[in-house]
Design a protein around this motif. Structure first.
Motif: not given
Length: 487
Positions: A269-271
């Motif tokens: 995932k991103q972040g």
């Protein structure tokens, strides 16, 4: 001369024999020892009926003891005289044949005197025994045996008896309750052990948000134990049993493997999302258990960047050098740590950072107490977050249940927050723990794969493409090759 001297010894021998005969005659008189012995044998029945016979018996017993004493004295005197006579005979000038009869007579008299002494001693002993028995018999007749006093009748208080019965019943009930609690604890421990051995451990995630945006930046993995389809145990239901029965390292290994699977999923995932998990106190206090978890983390070190391990403050302050060394090894592999269950905000940010601590999690009520001036910090509560941030450590406010508390945390400059106001713990989707599927082959990879030839498949050779024709080397004659070689 010698016969005359022997005749002179006859009166002395007669005197000794006379004493012995007289003593024997005295003992055999009707009023002597025979009568006394007869009276003593039947005295037990006569004493109780006639006092006259008792007084006569006492007088006769005194006479008997007096006669016995006189006989003992005379026997002793005659023994001395016999000894003197034996010495005189030895000193007389006579032949051995004449002295032998005198010696034999003296020896015979000496033996008779000794025999009479033994007889007198036996008679005295018998009389003493009869006297003792007579005294006992008189005591029994004069004073009959006292009857034992009757046992006192206990006085029973009805109220005390009722209270005693109530106490006994209460004690029985308490013992029965304790036995039931022990059986229930053993049964619960068996159920928990079976669930752990079968791997029935579930992980629920509660989000950790960033303030003030309330954007999810991580999750805390909260363990649950699945007993059956309808029963799910919370940590307060089984952690005490796990600690007591020594199941802590087993549970921690299961939770860590699931947390690593979640970290692997968050890595896609991103972040920069992360997941945090907790270990039991038994694991933190055991270097062997920590070494096992460290090996698991080293095996999956590519996912450690998305994992945070929480540690209670009291456990962190009590770690031994071996555990601190393993802590440093895990930190070197990229594992970040969070100081959890903080009760004292007097912290050293530099020392915490050196130990791999990157988060400090404390209840929101503790921060509010510092804001109200009820704490023990030497600095303002608003400066705490900035001081920790300068050491690259973020504060996390836990157990937030309402929006006013969220506003207080924002005012203090706290970076992260967690609580029911944001979201309750939710189960993890099953696909998170599934192994990632292999990526489908792309067109470029398909072109790179070699095509099977006709020779392998058994079919006619396909026509060559123009690119393949250009790639073939030009065929030359032998003459041209020789011409180039001779040039």
């Amino acid at each position: 001369m010698a016969p005359a001297r022997l005749n002179a010894l006859h009166p002395l021998a007669a005197a000794v024999t006379g004493v012995s005969a007289g003593a024997i005659a005295t003992l055999l008189l009707p009023g002597g020892l025979g009568a006394a012995a007869g009276l003593l044998l039947c005295g037990g029945g006569l004493i109780g009926t006639a006092r006259l016979y008792e007084r006569r018996l006492l007088a006769q017993r005194e006479q008997i003891f007096a006669g016995l004493g006189e006989v003992k004295v005379r026997l002793a005197t005659n023994a001395i005289r016999l000894d003197n006579l034996s010495q005189r005979v030895e000193q007389m000038p006579m032949r051995e044949a004449d002295a032998a009869p005198a010696r034999a007579a003296i020896n015979e008299l000496t033996a008779e005197v000794g025999l009479l002494g033994d007889l007198i001693h036996q008679v005295a002993t018998t009389l003493a025994d009869h006297d003792a028995q007579l005294i006992v018999a008189q005591a029994r007749q004069v004073s009959p045996p006292a009857k034992s006093a009757p046992a006192p009748v206990p006085v029973i208080d009805p109220e005390a008896a009722r209270q005693a019965r109530l106490d006994a019943i209460a004690a029985e009930r308490e013992e029965a309750e304790r036995a039931a609690e022990r059986r229930a604890a053993d049964k619960r421990a068996a159920v928990i052990s079976t669930a752990l051995s079968e791997g029935k451990v579930e992980v629920h995630l509660q989000p950790i948000v960033q303030l003030p945006q309330r954007r999810t930046c991580g999750y805390e993995a909260l363990v649950r134990l699945r007993v059956d389809e309808n029963t799910l145990l919370l940590p307060e239901d089984f952690l005490s049993v796990v600690e007591q029965r020594g199941f802590g390292p087993t549970l921690d290994a299961l939770v860590l493997t699931r947390a690593l699977a979640i970290a692997r999923h968050l890595g896609t995932k991103q972040g920069g999302l992360f997941v945090s998990c907790n270990f039991s106190e038994a694991t933190w206090s055991s270097s062997k258990a920590l070494a096992t978890l460290s090996r698991i983390l080293d095996k999956y070190r590519e996912h450690n960047g998305h994992l945070v391990v929480e540690m209670p403050q009291r456990v962190f302050r009590a770690l031994d050098p071996a555990s601190l060394g393993l802590l440093g090894a895990m930190s070197a592999n990229g594992v970040r740590f969070a100081l959890d269950q903080v009760a004292d905000l007097r912290l050293d940010p530099i020392a915490l950072f050196d130990r791999g601590i990157r988060f400090v999690k404390a209840p929101a009520t503790l921060f509010q107490a510092e804001m109200a001036g009820e704490g023990s910090l030497d600095i303002a509560a608003g400066d705490l977050a900035s001081m920790m941030a300068r050491a690259s450590i973020a504060l996390v406010a836990d157990e937030i249940a309402d929006n006013p508390t969220v506003a207080d945390m924002i005012e203090l400059g706290i970076t992260y927050a967690q609580g029911l106001i944001f979201s309750p713990p939710r189960p993890v989707k099953p696909e998170v723990f599934a192994e990632p599927e292999a990526a489908p082959p792309t067109a470029a990879s398909e072109a790179a794969l070699p095509r099977p030839t006709a020779e392998v498949l058994g079919y006619p050779q396909p026509p060559a493409s123009p690119e393949q024709d250009e790639a073939k080397p030009e065929r030359q004659s032998f003459r041209s090759v020789l011409r180039r070689a001779s040039a």
